[in-house]
Design a protein around this motif. Structure first.
Motif, PDB file in Angstrom:
ATOM      1  N   LEU A   4     -89.697 -81.602  31.492  1.00  0.00           N
ATOM      2  CA  LEU A   4     -89.015 -80.998  30.342  1.00  0.00           C
ATOM      3  C   LEU A   4     -88.796 -82.037  29.255  1.00  0.00           C
ATOM      4  O   LEU A   4     -88.951 -81.755  28.050  1.00  0.00           O
ATOM      5  N   VAL A   5     -88.460 -83.257  29.659  1.00  0.00           N
ATOM      6  CA  VAL A   5     -88.260 -84.348  28.689  1.00  0.00           C
ATOM      7  C   VAL A   5     -89.595 -84.762  28.077  1.00  0.00           C
ATOM      8  O   VAL A   5     -89.727 -84.905  26.857  1.00  0.00           O
ATOM      9  N   ILE A   6     -90.597 -84.962  28.929  1.00  0.00           N
ATOM     10  CA  ILE A   6     -91.902 -85.419  28.439  1.00  0.00           C
ATOM     11  C   ILE A   6     -92.534 -84.397  27.513  1.00  0.00           C
ATOM     12  O   ILE A   6     -93.075 -84.744  26.447  1.00  0.00           O
ATOM     13  N   HIS A  55    -101.598 -84.386  29.242  1.00  0.00           N
ATOM     14  CA  HIS A  55    -101.798 -83.514  30.401  1.00  0.00           C
ATOM     15  C   HIS A  55    -100.651 -83.762  31.363  1.00  0.00           C
ATOM     16  O   HIS A  55    -100.476 -84.877  31.878  1.00  0.00           O
ATOM     17  N   ILE A  56     -99.850 -82.724  31.642  1.00  0.00           N
ATOM     18  CA  ILE A  56     -98.621 -82.867  32.416  1.00  0.00           C
ATOM     19  C   ILE A  56     -98.756 -82.147  33.749  1.00  0.00           C
ATOM     20  O   ILE A  56     -98.793 -80.912  33.808  1.00  0.00           O
ATOM     21  N   ASN A  57     -98.847 -82.919  34.838  1.00  0.00           N
ATOM     22  CA  ASN A  57     -98.846 -82.339  36.172  1.00  0.00           C
ATOM     23  C   ASN A  57     -97.413 -81.962  36.538  1.00  0.00           C
ATOM     24  O   ASN A  57     -96.503 -82.787  36.475  1.00  0.00           O
ATOM     25  N   SER A  69     -95.335 -90.894  36.056  1.00  0.00           N
ATOM     26  CA  SER A  69     -94.167 -90.258  35.447  1.00  0.00           C
ATOM     27  C   SER A  69     -92.966 -90.236  36.391  1.00  0.00           C
ATOM     28  O   SER A  69     -91.865 -89.883  35.979  1.00  0.00           O
ATOM     29  N   ARG A  70     -93.183 -90.618  37.648  1.00  0.00           N
ATOM     30  CA  ARG A  70     -92.099 -90.680  38.625  1.00  0.00           C
ATOM     31  C   ARG A  70     -92.002 -92.034  39.301  1.00  0.00           C
ATOM     32  O   ARG A  70     -90.923 -92.537  39.579  1.00  0.00           O
ATOM     33  N   GLY A  71     -93.159 -92.654  39.583  1.00  0.00           N
ATOM     34  CA  GLY A  71     -93.201 -93.905  40.321  1.00  0.00           C
ATOM     35  C   GLY A  71     -93.246 -93.661  41.815  1.00  0.00           C
ATOM     36  O   GLY A  71     -92.930 -92.572  42.299  1.00  0.00           O
ATOM     37  N   SER A  72     -93.619 -94.694  42.556  1.00  0.00           N
ATOM     38  CA  SER A  72     -93.774 -94.555  44.004  1.00  0.00           C
ATOM     39  C   SER A  72     -92.545 -95.012  44.770  1.00  0.00           C
ATOM     40  O   SER A  72     -92.497 -94.889  45.996  1.00  0.00           O
TER      41      SER A  72
END
Length: 371
Positions: free
Chosen positions: A99-101, A86-88, A53-56
């Motif tokens: 918030l978007v997801i 499931h949202i970490n 959800s962010r990338g490395s």
């Protein structure tokens, strides 16, 4: 082994984790271990996919990864292959993306579970603008489940969103059982720090405490992690500890496993934490722990049983705890064994995976019954 959902359906779960299961951060490490656990011990009622959800890479590209997650969620929704997301969740940029997801999941009619990480979340939420605070509150209220790492975090969430009481579950962090046998430091007691080298982790105080132990024989230390490595080496040189304290920088999983196998004491004198993975890894390896009672550390470290808890910033207390464990091998072994037993009972990956599967199943079942 969990059973199938009451209607026989397999529940499909989509997990949002920062960089997928190859990332270096604590959340990604836990999710990578969870993935291996689910692959090795298949649950009959769940199928789980882990997506970044962010990338490395650079944070500037993080929005693209969040957008890609939303697109993948939409595609899975059309195929009937997602029942729960499931949202970490951590503070700052993580919250903005989630918030978007979470909003997208709500619009698609997919229940989501929030999994709260990050030791600074209380100050982040409390210091947020009124508008952002309302949006965060809405995200928590609309969640079908909220996972927190300890009682202190449950109390915090409920202080913000009282109506979520029935949906907040404490699930401690977990790690896998070490594959390397524990050999310890031999004749020289090995003190190990694993974490980012920075003020919040208490590395300046650790240096000073080790400096007070300079005349004490029989110990060496490793302070491993990214961050202010050169500054740390300089300070250790000033204290005359360069020969006794190794500072190898960031260490990969294999190096961490080796360090844990070769250590006797795990120390993390932090000022801010949620529930540190390095402490749980130390307990899994049978190390005595010296830490501070911040965040949910007290949920897993029992003072004078599995280790010592010292006040944050108290250099003298930190030195005394470390010195006592160096000097008393029977105490060190007793605490290490007690920590290992607690890990096998509460902090291993199997009960962690079972707990999350139960939460996912409850979230999916609740949404099905409402339709």
């Amino acid at each position: 082994m969990l059973q199938r959902a009451h209607d026989g359906r397999v529940i499909h779960v989509l997990v949002a984790t920062p960089a997928g299961t190859t990332g270096q951060g604590g959340i990604d490490r836990v999710m990578a271990s969870l993935k291996r656990e689910l692959e090795q011990h298949t649950r009959s009622d769940v199928r789980v996919r882990f997506l970044a959800s962010r990338g490395s890479g650079h944070v500037a590209f993080s929005a693209l990864h969040a957008l890609n997650f939303c697109v993948r969620m939409l595609a899975a929704r059309f195929r009937g292959k997602v029942d729960v997301v499931h949202i970490n969740l951590a503070s700052h940029g993580s919250t903005y993306r989630k918030l978007v997801i979470s909003r997208w999941a709500e619009m698609l009619g997919i229940p989501y579970v929030l999994h709260l990480h990050g030791g600074g979340y209380a100050s982040f939420w409390s210091g947020a603008s009124a508008s952002l605070s309302r949006r965060i509150g809405t995200m928590f209220r609309q969640a079908s489940g909220v996972v927190v790492l300890g009682k202190i975090w449950r109390d915090f969430v409920l202080s913000k969103v009282r109506e979520a009481e029935e949906r907040v579950t404490v699930v401690p962090n977990a790690t896998e059982i070490p594959t390397l046998p524990h050999i310890g430091g031999g004749d020289t007691v090995h003190i190990l720090f694993l974490g980012r080298i920075e003020k919040d982790k208490g590395t300046p105080e650790l240096c000073e405490a080790l400096g007070l132990m300079a005349d004490m024989p029989g110990w060496r230390a490793t302070i491993a992690g990214s961050g202010d490595v050169e500054m740390l080496r300089h300070r250790l040189g000033q204290l005359g500890l360069s020969a006794r304290v190794a500072v190898p920088g960031w260490q990969g999983p294999d190096d961490v496993a080796r360090l844990l196998a070769e250590a006797d004491i795990l120390t993390l004198p932090s000022f801010v934490e949620n529930q540190p993975i390095s402490i749980i890894e130390g307990m899994a390896a049978g190390l005595a722990v010296v830490a501070t009672p911040v965040g949910a550390v007290e949920d897993i470290v029992s003072d004078d049983e599995t280790g010592f808890l010292v006040p944050p910033g108290d250099v003298a207390a930190l030195k005394d705890a470390l010195a006592r464990l160096v000097a008393e091998p029977d105490l060190r072994r007793r605490m290490g064994e007690a920590g290992r037993e607690q890990h096998r009972a509460r902090l291993d990956m199997a009960p962690f995976a079972d707990a999350l599967c139960a939460i996912w199943r409850a979230a999916a079942t609740s949404r099905m019954e409402k339709r």
